[in-house]
Design an enzyme around this catalytic site. Sequence first.
Site, PDB file in Angstrom:
ATOM      1  N   HIS A 284       0.797  -1.265   0.171  1.00  0.00           N
ATOM      2  CA  HIS A 284      -0.027   0.160   0.123  1.00  0.00           C
ATOM      3  C   HIS A 284       0.738   1.272  -0.067  1.00  0.00           C
ATOM      4  CE1 HIS A 284       0.287   0.639   4.307  1.00  0.00           C
ATOM      5  NE2 HIS A 284       0.221  -0.412   4.544  1.00  0.00           N
ATOM      6  N   ASP A 296       6.188   0.719   6.826  1.00  0.00           N
ATOM      7  CA  ASP A 296       4.642   0.274   6.593  1.00  0.00           C
ATOM      8  C   ASP A 296       4.164   1.639   5.715  1.00  0.00           C
ATOM      9  OD1 ASP A 296       2.169  -0.435   6.524  1.00  0.00           O
ATOM     10  OD2 ASP A 296       1.781   0.308   8.998  1.00  0.00           O
ATOM     11  N   GLU A 330      -4.792   1.743   2.648  1.00  0.00           N
ATOM     12  CA  GLU A 330      -5.101   0.858   3.433  1.00  0.00           C
ATOM     13  C   GLU A 330      -5.298   1.008   4.863  1.00  0.00           C
ATOM     14  OE1 GLU A 330      -3.785  -2.445   6.129  1.00  0.00           O
ATOM     15  OE2 GLU A 330      -2.853  -0.514   5.838  1.00  0.00           O
ATOM     16  N   GLU A 331      -4.500   2.169   5.131  1.00  0.00           N
ATOM     17  CA  GLU A 331      -4.536   2.323   6.742  1.00  0.00           C
ATOM     18  C   GLU A 331      -5.718   2.737   7.526  1.00  0.00           C
ATOM     19  OE1 GLU A 331      -2.346   1.647   8.462  1.00  0.00           O
ATOM     20  OE2 GLU A 331      -0.453   1.739   7.473  1.00  0.00           O
ATOM     21  N   ASP A 358       3.355  -6.493   3.405  1.00  0.00           N
ATOM     22  CA  ASP A 358       2.813  -5.330   4.195  1.00  0.00           C
ATOM     23  C   ASP A 358       3.221  -5.514   5.693  1.00  0.00           C
ATOM     24  OD1 ASP A 358       1.600  -3.258   5.416  1.00  0.00           O
ATOM     25  OD2 ASP A 358      -0.366  -3.888   5.254  1.00  0.00           O
ATOM     26  N   HIS A 428       3.721   2.625  12.499  1.00  0.00           N
ATOM     27  CA  HIS A 428       2.724   3.789  12.834  1.00  0.00           C
ATOM     28  C   HIS A 428       3.189   4.796  13.852  1.00  0.00           C
ATOM     29  CE1 HIS A 428      -1.126   1.110  11.758  1.00  0.00           C
ATOM     30  NE2 HIS A 428      -0.157   1.034  11.065  1.00  0.00           N
TER      31      HIS A 428
HETATM   32 ZN   LIG Z   1       0.488  -1.536   6.511  1.00  0.00          ZN
END
Ligand SMILES: [Zn+2]
Length: 462
Positions: A284, A296, A330-331, A358, A428
Amino acid sequence: MSKNIILTVIICISLNCFSQSDLKNDSVILKKIYTNALVNGKSYEWLDYLSNQIGGRLSGSLNAQKAVEWGKKELEELGIDKVWLQSVMVPKWTRGVTEFAFIETAPGVTTNVPICALGGSVPTPIGGLKASLIEVKGLEDLKKLGAEQIKGKIVFFNRPMQPDLIETFRAYGGCVDQRYSGAAEAAKYGAIGVIVRSMNLRLDDFPHTGSMSYGDLKNENKIPAAAISTNGADLLSGMLKLNPEIKFQFNMNCRSWKDVESFNVIGQITGSEYPNEYMVVGGHLDSWDLGDGAHDDGAGVVQSMEVLRLFKEIGYTPKRSIRVVLFMNEENGLRGGKKYAEKAKSKGENHVFALESDAGGFTPRGFSFNCDDNNLAQIHSWKPLFEPYLIHYFAKGYSGADVRPLKKDGNVLAGLRPDSQRYFDYHHAKNDTFDAINKRELELGAATMSSLVYLFDKYGVK
Ligand SMILES: [Zn+2]
């Protein structure tokens, strides 16, 4: 020996010879793939640009749009058959000015702690939100405490990730309901805000954001939600034990906007024998905004692009159409993954295989598969090919959020499974940056993905 037995033996011997020579040919191809990825690979250079020249790419942001344009341009430069953008409407949420928070042990006596808004949270009132807290270990505690003990307070969700689980994604799965549904559930008992322990196995000062949902709460009942660093959570918990009357203040001015248009970026090498059978490889393109989204999922994006580059580079012409898809959103919505599957279905495209990366750009260990037993048996027959590269994990399990909507009977979905011990140190958070990426580990992941795609292209899905 009867004629039949002799015939069977001859067939077995010739089949065996055939498979032995196949094994040899395949191991030559895999060697080429790994060598090229490690010697002439482009994934690291691509990720440098995506992380350092573009940076965090939250859906609907200017950076997300820059990443779309960059992805399209780089794929076009590969000279593959087709590159295009697929429009998708995405949610837009902005963090605003940097959040701050402190613990107040007595009037005027304060200790700052690192927090960040959870993605999708409403803001605090303009002057911030100050209240006493109640600590819980999970959603189920709310019911036990009831509204009498929760009303008017900030709920502090402090269940840590379970440290003895070797698969850290399971530890994440065991905690993430606090982050995703904590605010929606606590609001039902009259809470006025929530603070959630970061999903991080390490003790440090980085708060980790992530998506949350208010479920069907009305706007006026939504309460602000923030993550606190693991060190901050331990400090807060310790102070609460000494004095349950302490107060917590936090200020956030995040905000949700109207949906905006964005894009999945798609590139294709058209199959030479079965052009109508599609194999997807993807990651993503969007990321959270605190860091650069290097692990990520910048890593998954560049590894997926590298699969097509490697095929071109080693001169492999796939029998089936291979698509790289850089999914958007995606998030905090999964709109890109859903849109891609919806379009594929409406066009009647036969997606026989899809692989997502991912789980960070760490040393690859293997893959988990969402497929039937026949296909898993075929995958296991390829194990010897992967042994020289220390790839050994081939089990049923999770594929990836973006490719999951492509699941149908008989097809194979897969997820790259890198070593996950350090993933949640960065996930994140502000430290998910390019310097946390190891070049060789990233390249080995790309080569491992390419090898699996090659084998499925050559032998097909059972
Ligand atoms: Zn991810």
